[in-house]
Design a protein around this motif. Structure first.
Motif, PDB file in Angstrom:
ATOM      1  N   ARG A 197     -16.493  32.450  74.988  1.00 29.57           N
ATOM      2  CA  ARG A 197     -16.352  32.679  76.434  1.00 29.57           C
ATOM      3  C   ARG A 197     -17.453  32.011  77.274  1.00 29.57           C
ATOM      4  O   ARG A 197     -17.170  31.334  78.253  1.00 29.57           O
ATOM      5  CB  ARG A 197     -16.332  34.187  76.707  1.00 29.57           C
ATOM      6  N   GLU A 198     -18.699  32.219  76.865  1.00 29.74           N
ATOM      7  CA  GLU A 198     -19.806  31.701  77.684  1.00 29.74           C
ATOM      8  C   GLU A 198     -19.727  30.174  77.790  1.00 29.74           C
ATOM      9  O   GLU A 198     -19.901  29.585  78.861  1.00 29.74           O
ATOM     10  CB  GLU A 198     -21.135  32.128  77.054  1.00 29.74           C
ATOM     11  N   GLU A 199     -19.418  29.530  76.650  1.00 27.64           N
ATOM     12  CA  GLU A 199     -19.316  28.062  76.656  1.00 27.64           C
ATOM     13  C   GLU A 199     -18.122  27.619  77.487  1.00 27.64           C
ATOM     14  O   GLU A 199     -18.199  26.648  78.240  1.00 27.64           O
ATOM     15  CB  GLU A 199     -19.187  27.534  75.221  1.00 27.64           C
ATOM     16  N   HIS A 200     -17.013  28.328  77.307  1.00 27.07           N
ATOM     17  CA  HIS A 200     -15.798  27.959  78.045  1.00 27.07           C
ATOM     18  C   HIS A 200     -16.052  28.015  79.557  1.00 27.07           C
ATOM     19  O   HIS A 200     -15.761  27.065  80.281  1.00 27.07           O
ATOM     20  CB  HIS A 200     -14.658  28.914  77.655  1.00 27.07           C
ATOM     21  N   GLU A 201     -16.627  29.115  79.994  1.00 27.35           N
ATOM     22  CA  GLU A 201     -16.823  29.287  81.434  1.00 27.35           C
ATOM     23  C   GLU A 201     -17.870  28.316  81.976  1.00 27.35           C
ATOM     24  O   GLU A 201     -17.733  27.792  83.082  1.00 27.35           O
ATOM     25  CB  GLU A 201     -17.202  30.742  81.737  1.00 27.35           C
ATOM     26  N   THR A 202     -18.894  28.048  81.175  1.00 28.41           N
ATOM     27  CA  THR A 202     -19.928  27.101  81.629  1.00 28.41           C
ATOM     28  C   THR A 202     -19.349  25.691  81.745  1.00 28.41           C
ATOM     29  O   THR A 202     -19.653  24.965  82.692  1.00 28.41           O
ATOM     30  CB  THR A 202     -21.121  27.118  80.643  1.00 28.41           C
ATOM     31  N   LEU A 203     -18.532  25.314  80.772  1.00 27.42           N
ATOM     32  CA  LEU A 203     -17.932  23.971  80.814  1.00 27.42           C
ATOM     33  C   LEU A 203     -16.970  23.847  82.006  1.00 27.42           C
ATOM     34  O   LEU A 203     -16.976  22.824  82.711  1.00 27.42           O
ATOM     35  CB  LEU A 203     -17.194  23.686  79.499  1.00 27.42           C
ATOM     36  N   ALA A 256     -17.171  25.445  84.774  1.00 27.89           N
ATOM     37  CA  ALA A 256     -18.005  25.386  85.989  1.00 27.89           C
ATOM     38  C   ALA A 256     -18.586  23.976  86.150  1.00 27.89           C
ATOM     39  O   ALA A 256     -18.662  23.441  87.261  1.00 27.89           O
ATOM     40  CB  ALA A 256     -19.119  26.419  85.913  1.00 27.89           C
ATOM     41  N   ALA A 257     -18.986  23.354  85.013  1.00 26.49           N
ATOM     42  CA  ALA A 257     -19.552  21.995  85.077  1.00 26.49           C
ATOM     43  C   ALA A 257     -18.488  21.000  85.545  1.00 26.49           C
ATOM     44  O   ALA A 257     -18.782  20.081  86.309  1.00 26.49           O
ATOM     45  CB  ALA A 257     -20.095  21.592  83.711  1.00 26.49           C
ATOM     46  N   ARG A 292     -18.070  21.485  89.239  1.00 28.24           N
ATOM     47  CA  ARG A 292     -19.245  20.947  89.946  1.00 28.24           C
ATOM     48  C   ARG A 292     -19.134  19.421  90.046  1.00 28.24           C
ATOM     49  O   ARG A 292     -19.451  18.827  91.070  1.00 28.24           O
ATOM     50  CB  ARG A 292     -20.486  21.326  89.148  1.00 28.24           C
ATOM     51  N   GLU A 293     -18.629  18.816  88.998  1.00 29.95           N
ATOM     52  CA  GLU A 293     -18.514  17.353  88.969  1.00 29.95           C
ATOM     53  C   GLU A 293     -17.516  16.841  90.001  1.00 29.95           C
ATOM     54  O   GLU A 293     -17.619  15.707  90.473  1.00 29.95           O
ATOM     55  CB  GLU A 293     -18.071  16.936  87.560  1.00 29.95           C
ATOM     56  N   ALA A 294     -16.535  17.679  90.321  1.00 32.03           N
ATOM     57  CA  ALA A 294     -15.521  17.254  91.299  1.00 32.03           C
ATOM     58  C   ALA A 294     -16.047  17.322  92.737  1.00 32.03           C
ATOM     59  O   ALA A 294     -15.423  16.806  93.654  1.00 32.03           O
ATOM     60  CB  ALA A 294     -14.277  18.136  91.149  1.00 32.03           C
ATOM     61  N   GLN A 295     -17.196  17.967  92.943  1.00 33.96           N
ATOM     62  CA  GLN A 295     -17.752  18.088  94.303  1.00 33.96           C
ATOM     63  C   GLN A 295     -18.445  16.782  94.722  1.00 33.96           C
ATOM     64  O   GLN A 295     -19.059  16.118  93.881  1.00 33.96           O
ATOM     65  CB  GLN A 295     -18.803  19.213  94.369  1.00 33.96           C
ATOM     66  N   PRO A 296     -18.384  16.417  96.032  1.00 36.29           N
ATOM     67  CA  PRO A 296     -19.041  15.169  96.478  1.00 36.29           C
ATOM     68  C   PRO A 296     -20.556  15.199  96.280  1.00 36.29           C
ATOM     69  O   PRO A 296     -21.186  14.157  96.080  1.00 36.29           O
ATOM     70  CB  PRO A 296     -18.705  15.089  97.965  1.00 36.29           C
ATOM     71  N   THR A 297     -21.157  16.393  96.276  1.00 31.42           N
ATOM     72  CA  THR A 297     -22.624  16.479  96.115  1.00 31.42           C
ATOM     73  C   THR A 297     -23.063  16.036  94.722  1.00 31.42           C
ATOM     74  O   THR A 297     -24.199  15.612  94.538  1.00 31.42           O
ATOM     75  CB  THR A 297     -23.099  17.926  96.338  1.00 31.42           C
ATOM     76  N   PHE A 298     -22.140  16.153  93.745  1.00 31.73           N
ATOM     77  CA  PHE A 298     -22.515  15.808  92.369  1.00 31.73           C
ATOM     78  C   PHE A 298     -22.937  14.336  92.267  1.00 31.73           C
ATOM     79  O   PHE A 298     -24.008  14.012  91.766  1.00 31.73           O
ATOM     80  CB  PHE A 298     -21.344  16.089  91.412  1.00 31.73           C
TER      81      PHE A 298
END
Ligand code: SF4
Length: 416
Positions: free
Chosen positions: A321-327, A329-330, A333-339
């Motif tokens: 679960r922790e890895e799934h949710e972190t990935l 989220a990553a 985050r990558e899809a955001q223009p700020t990335f």
């Protein structure tokens, strides 16, 4: 980075390993070797492996390799025979010969042709056989690639192959300050980038230089590394691993994000509203994962099936679960223009590697062995830091990432 030794193929490597052992024994135990060496070996191992013509054709090449294999086994048998001086086995070139022979040859029992009397069974003989993928080859991290530097190994990255090492550099990229290399890690060439990350985070922590945000290449980003870095207080920022399943690649299929996951009840709900039939642990690529299966009774008649699965029913493979949710989220985050704006700062490290290669010859090791090669890397990094500090004190601005004239023209704002 390339080792200081010449790149050898597997046949050249075994030949050179036997040559190196014979030359070491000729210096360390000349009388013993004269008593036990086959005179034919002078002709076979006098010159470098590359100076001999390798027979053409697979069967002839294999017979040639197996002749070398028999010679090596004969020498090793003499060294390990009762009465032979035990210190012979401790000569590094002999120990490497034993290791290389285990990696490249196997002993097989084969029945010899039957005897002259009818019905008499043939005797069994132990033959030296050249190893292939069928018999199993050691992973490249264990496989010796040269007798002249036993710590270099064969590696492949996309279309590039080499024998040697890998160097990983970490540098600061704060605005307004000099960009200084804070850590250098040297690993055997086949070690994948993400497996080295933990070591350099530990080293940076020990130096009190662990960054809040670590900008890294895609090779360092994996779900478990994102979690491990976060636990250390480091935000690992880099392109997250892609979803290579056809559903994700087509852009129209249902990916795991389209399923509602109830981790507490261990139930997944699909886009058609059906619940999974089973949710069980699995061991996926050396990591604990879960397999979540839906029912064929639900999937076969489902109107959404063309977007969901090409088999009888949908199967999801989930990380813990922790890895799934972190990935996930990553990826968000990558899809955001700020990335991309934040990630642009990483471009400087490519310039660092380029300067290291062009100015300080970082591409090739000058020394034998990992420890000395690492020392070379540390000294190279120290030299680069001195050059950068000099430039910073002299007020020299940082070089910008180079751009072709065409790209420069096309990215200029259009005046009204
Ligand atoms: S194919 Fe199966 S899992 Fe996929 S949407 Fe339909 S019922 Fe759900």
């Amino acid at each position: 980075m390339l080792g200081v030794v010449r790149s050898l193929n597997r046949l050249e490597c075994v030949t050179e390993t036997l040559r190196a052992a014979l030359n070491a024994l000729a210096s360390a135990a000349p009388e013993w070797l004269r008593m036990h060496a086959d005179p034919a070996w002078v002709e076979r191992y006098d010159r470098r492996a590359s100076d001999y013509d390798v027979p053409q054709g697979e069967a002839k090449r294999r017979a040639h390799a197996e002749q070398i294999g028999r010679d090596g086994h004969q020498l090793l048998a003499a060294i390990t025979a009762p009465g032979a001086p035990t210190w012979l086995r401790e000569i590094p070139a002999v120990e490497l010969l034993r290791q290389v022979w285990l990696q490249n040859f196997c002993l097989v029992d084969k029945a010899l042709p039957a005897g002259p009397e009818a019905g008499e069974p043939g005797e069994a003989a132990r033959l030296v056989q050249w190893r292939t993928n069928q018999e199993g080859l050691a992973p490249s991290l264990l496989m010796a690639a040269s007798p002249y530097d036993p710590e270099v190994h064969y590696a492949k990255k996309r279309s590039t192959t080499w024998i040697g090492y890998k160097v990983h550099l970490t540098e600061t990229c704060d605005e307004g300050g000099p960009h200084l290399i804070t850590h250098v890690e040297t690993t055997p060439a086949p070690v994948v980038d993400r497996d080295a990350l933990e070591d350099f985070h530990e080293a940076l922590e020990a130096k009190g230089l662990l960054p809040d945000t670590h900008l890294v290449d895609a090779g360092y980003v994996a779900a478990d590394q994102l979690v491990a870095s976060r636990k250390k207080g480091v935000r690992l920022l880099g392109p997250a691993p892609k979803d290579y399943q056809w559903q994700g690649q087509s852009g129209e299929g249902f990916t795991v994000q389209d399923f509602l996951l109830d981790w507490a009840r261990e139930v997944a709900t699909c886009p058609a509203g059906h619940q999974s039939k089973s949710w069980g642990p699995d061991y996926h690529q050396g990591r604990t994962a879960f397999k979540v299966r839906f029912s064929t009774t639900d999937c076969r008649p489902c109107p959404l099936k063309p977007q969901c699965t090409r088999s009888g029913r949908r199967l999801l493979t989930l990380r813990p679960r922790e890895e799934h949710e972190t990935l996930e989220a990553a990826r968000e985050r990558e899809a955001q223009p700020t990335f991309s704006k934040e990630y642009q700062q990483r471009a400087g490290i490519e310039g660092t590697i380029s300067a290291g290669v062009r100015t300080l010859h970082l591409r090739r090791s000058r020394y034998i062995g990992l420890a000395k090669t690492h020392l070379q890397h540390v000294l190279t990094a120290a030299a680069m830091n001195l050059i950068r500090l000099g430039a910073w004190f002299a007020g020299t601005p940082l070089a910008r990432t180079r751009q072709s004239a065409f790209t420069g023209l096309m990215t200029l704002p259009i005046s009204a």
